[in-house]
Write a protein that holds these residues in place. Structure first.
Motif, PDB file in Angstrom:
ATOM      1  N   VAL A   1      32.616  45.457  31.341  1.00  0.00           N
ATOM      2  CA  VAL A   1      32.982  44.396  32.289  1.00  0.00           C
ATOM      3  C   VAL A   1      34.421  44.579  32.767  1.00  0.00           C
ATOM      4  N   ILE A   2      35.321  44.955  31.857  1.00  0.00           N
ATOM      5  CA  ILE A   2      36.711  45.193  32.267  1.00  0.00           C
ATOM      6  C   ILE A   2      36.776  46.293  33.317  1.00  0.00           C
ATOM      7  N   GLN A   3      36.033  47.367  33.101  1.00  0.00           N
ATOM      8  CA  GLN A   3      36.041  48.470  34.065  1.00  0.00           C
ATOM      9  C   GLN A   3      35.440  48.038  35.402  1.00  0.00           C
ATOM     10  N   ARG A   4      34.317  47.338  35.333  1.00  0.00           N
ATOM     11  CA  ARG A   4      33.656  46.871  36.567  1.00  0.00           C
ATOM     12  C   ARG A   4      34.545  45.907  37.343  1.00  0.00           C
ATOM     13  N   ALA A   5      35.086  44.905  36.639  1.00  0.00           N
ATOM     14  CA  ALA A   5      35.901  43.890  37.302  1.00  0.00           C
ATOM     15  C   ALA A   5      37.238  44.462  37.780  1.00  0.00           C
ATOM     16  N   GLY A   6      37.837  45.331  36.968  1.00  0.00           N
ATOM     17  CA  GLY A   6      39.105  45.932  37.366  1.00  0.00           C
ATOM     18  C   GLY A   6      38.978  46.796  38.599  1.00  0.00           C
ATOM     19  N   ASN A   7      37.931  47.607  38.650  1.00  0.00           N
ATOM     20  CA  ASN A   7      37.688  48.442  39.833  1.00  0.00           C
ATOM     21  C   ASN A   7      37.500  47.583  41.077  1.00  0.00           C
ATOM     22  N   GLU A   8      36.742  46.506  40.923  1.00  0.00           N
ATOM     23  CA  GLU A   8      36.464  45.638  42.071  1.00  0.00           C
ATOM     24  C   GLU A   8      37.708  44.874  42.504  1.00  0.00           C
ATOM     25  N   LEU A   9      38.546  44.505  41.537  1.00  0.00           N
ATOM     26  CA  LEU A   9      39.798  43.820  41.863  1.00  0.00           C
ATOM     27  C   LEU A   9      40.697  44.708  42.712  1.00  0.00           C
ATOM     28  N   GLU A  10      40.793  45.972  42.350  1.00  0.00           N
ATOM     29  CA  GLU A  10      41.631  46.899  43.122  1.00  0.00           C
ATOM     30  C   GLU A  10      41.085  47.079  44.536  1.00  0.00           C
ATOM     31  N   LYS A  11      39.775  47.178  44.664  1.00  0.00           N
ATOM     32  CA  LYS A  11      39.161  47.287  45.996  1.00  0.00           C
ATOM     33  C   LYS A  11      39.450  46.043  46.826  1.00  0.00           C
ATOM     34  N   LEU A  12      39.327  44.888  46.191  1.00  0.00           N
ATOM     35  CA  LEU A  12      39.555  43.625  46.894  1.00  0.00           C
ATOM     36  C   LEU A  12      41.003  43.515  47.351  1.00  0.00           C
ATOM     37  N   ALA A  13      41.931  43.850  46.467  1.00  0.00           N
ATOM     38  CA  ALA A  13      43.351  43.764  46.818  1.00  0.00           C
ATOM     39  C   ALA A  13      43.705  44.722  47.956  1.00  0.00           C
ATOM     40  N   LEU A  14      43.082  45.890  47.957  1.00  0.00           N
ATOM     41  CA  LEU A  14      43.345  46.865  49.011  1.00  0.00           C
ATOM     42  C   LEU A  14      42.805  46.371  50.352  1.00  0.00           C
ATOM     43  N   SER A  15      41.610  45.799  50.333  1.00  0.00           N
ATOM     44  CA  SER A  15      40.988  45.335  51.589  1.00  0.00           C
ATOM     45  C   SER A  15      41.624  44.053  52.115  1.00  0.00           C
ATOM     46  N   GLN A  16      42.289  43.300  51.235  1.00  0.00           N
ATOM     47  CA  GLN A  16      42.893  42.028  51.633  1.00  0.00           C
ATOM     48  C   GLN A  16      44.416  42.054  51.478  1.00  0.00           C
ATOM     49  N   GLU A  17      45.002  43.211  51.620  1.00  0.00           N
ATOM     50  CA  GLU A  17      46.433  43.377  51.389  1.00  0.00           C
ATOM     51  C   GLU A  17      47.264  42.389  52.202  1.00  0.00           C
ATOM     52  N   GLY A  18      48.181  41.713  51.503  1.00  0.00           N
ATOM     53  CA  GLY A  18      49.069  40.763  52.171  1.00  0.00           C
ATOM     54  C   GLY A  18      48.462  39.403  52.421  1.00  0.00           C
ATOM     55  N   LYS A  19      47.222  39.193  52.000  1.00  0.00           N
ATOM     56  CA  LYS A  19      46.543  37.923  52.261  1.00  0.00           C
ATOM     57  C   LYS A  19      46.398  37.111  50.974  1.00  0.00           C
ATOM     58  N   SER A  20      45.978  35.868  51.145  1.00  0.00           N
ATOM     59  CA  SER A  20      45.641  34.995  50.023  1.00  0.00           C
ATOM     60  C   SER A  20      44.154  34.699  50.100  1.00  0.00           C
ATOM     61  N   ILE A  21      43.448  34.930  49.006  1.00  0.00           N
ATOM     62  CA  ILE A  21      42.000  34.727  49.012  1.00  0.00           C
ATOM     63  C   ILE A  21      41.595  33.993  47.736  1.00  0.00           C
TER      64      ILE A  21
END
Length: 203
Positions: A125-145
């Motif tokens: 779960v840590i690997q799955r969630a961590g990978n997805e967090l990095e993808k999310l942060a990259l796609s939403q850079e500079g935003k608040s979500i």
């Protein structure tokens, strides 16, 4: 800076019954809907660009209640779903503890030793969630979500960001329903600004 407001879904029927949910699902209770609206009121003045949620019904219900009348897209993603608990899902906790006491004890008290026959480990779960967090942060850079997910996934995100050992997986704040955790990423580094806060609950 990228800011991710993270919450757990509101109280569900199975939470009340003491059942293990995992990938299976149960609807929010009336209190669970209220909890989501309390958080929605708290975030009313926050400028969010979007809401992200797991594909489970309980998180989508929660996201809709938090959104309220705001015109924000709700984007669901299977990768944010709760830990896969295999044959434990839908079972009463006391039944699971009676039938599989050692593994049940490891699940709650010795995360590094929890090894299911079928389902996910905490490291999975840590690997799955961590990978997805990095993808999310990259796609939403500079935003608040806003991200609406589950208790184990929330703890996995905190373990990932804080680089915790598996033994410390459950350390820190308890993840109450619709508690608020805030993660920030700036200059390539993560920071936990708030963890498991419930000050939006009525006193």
């Amino acid at each position: 800076m990228t800011t991710i407001y993270v919450t757990r879904h509101g109280q569900t029927k199975w939470n009340l019954e003491g059942r293990m949910q995992g990938r299976q699902d149960s609807p929010l209770t009336p209190l669970g809907e209220k909890q989501a609206r309390w958080l929605g009121a708290r975030l009313k003045e926050v400028t969010l660009s979007s809401i992200h949620t797991s594909s489970s019904g309980r998180t989508k219900q929660t996201a809709e209640q938090i959104r309220g009348e705001r015109e924000l897209p709700i984007i669901e993603n299977h990768s944010w779903k709760e830990i896969d608990l295999g044959p434990w899902e839908g079972r009463l906790k006391n039944e699971v503890e009676k039938e599989d006491p050692d593994r049940f004890h490891h699940f709650w008290n010795k995360p590094a030793s929890y090894l299911p026959d079928d389902g996910e480990t905490y490291q999975d779960v840590i690997q799955r969630a961590g990978n997805e967090l990095e993808k999310l942060a990259l796609s939403q850079e500079g935003k608040s979500i806003l991200l609406v997910t589950h208790a184990v996934v929330l703890k996995a995100l905190l373990a990932y960001v804080s680089e915790k050992s598996l033994e410390d997986f459950w350390s820190g704040a308890y993840m109450h329903s619709t508690s608020l955790t805030i993660l920030e990423k700036e200059n390539g580094r993560w920071k936990v600004k708030l963890e498991g806060d419930t000050t939006h609950y009525p006193s």
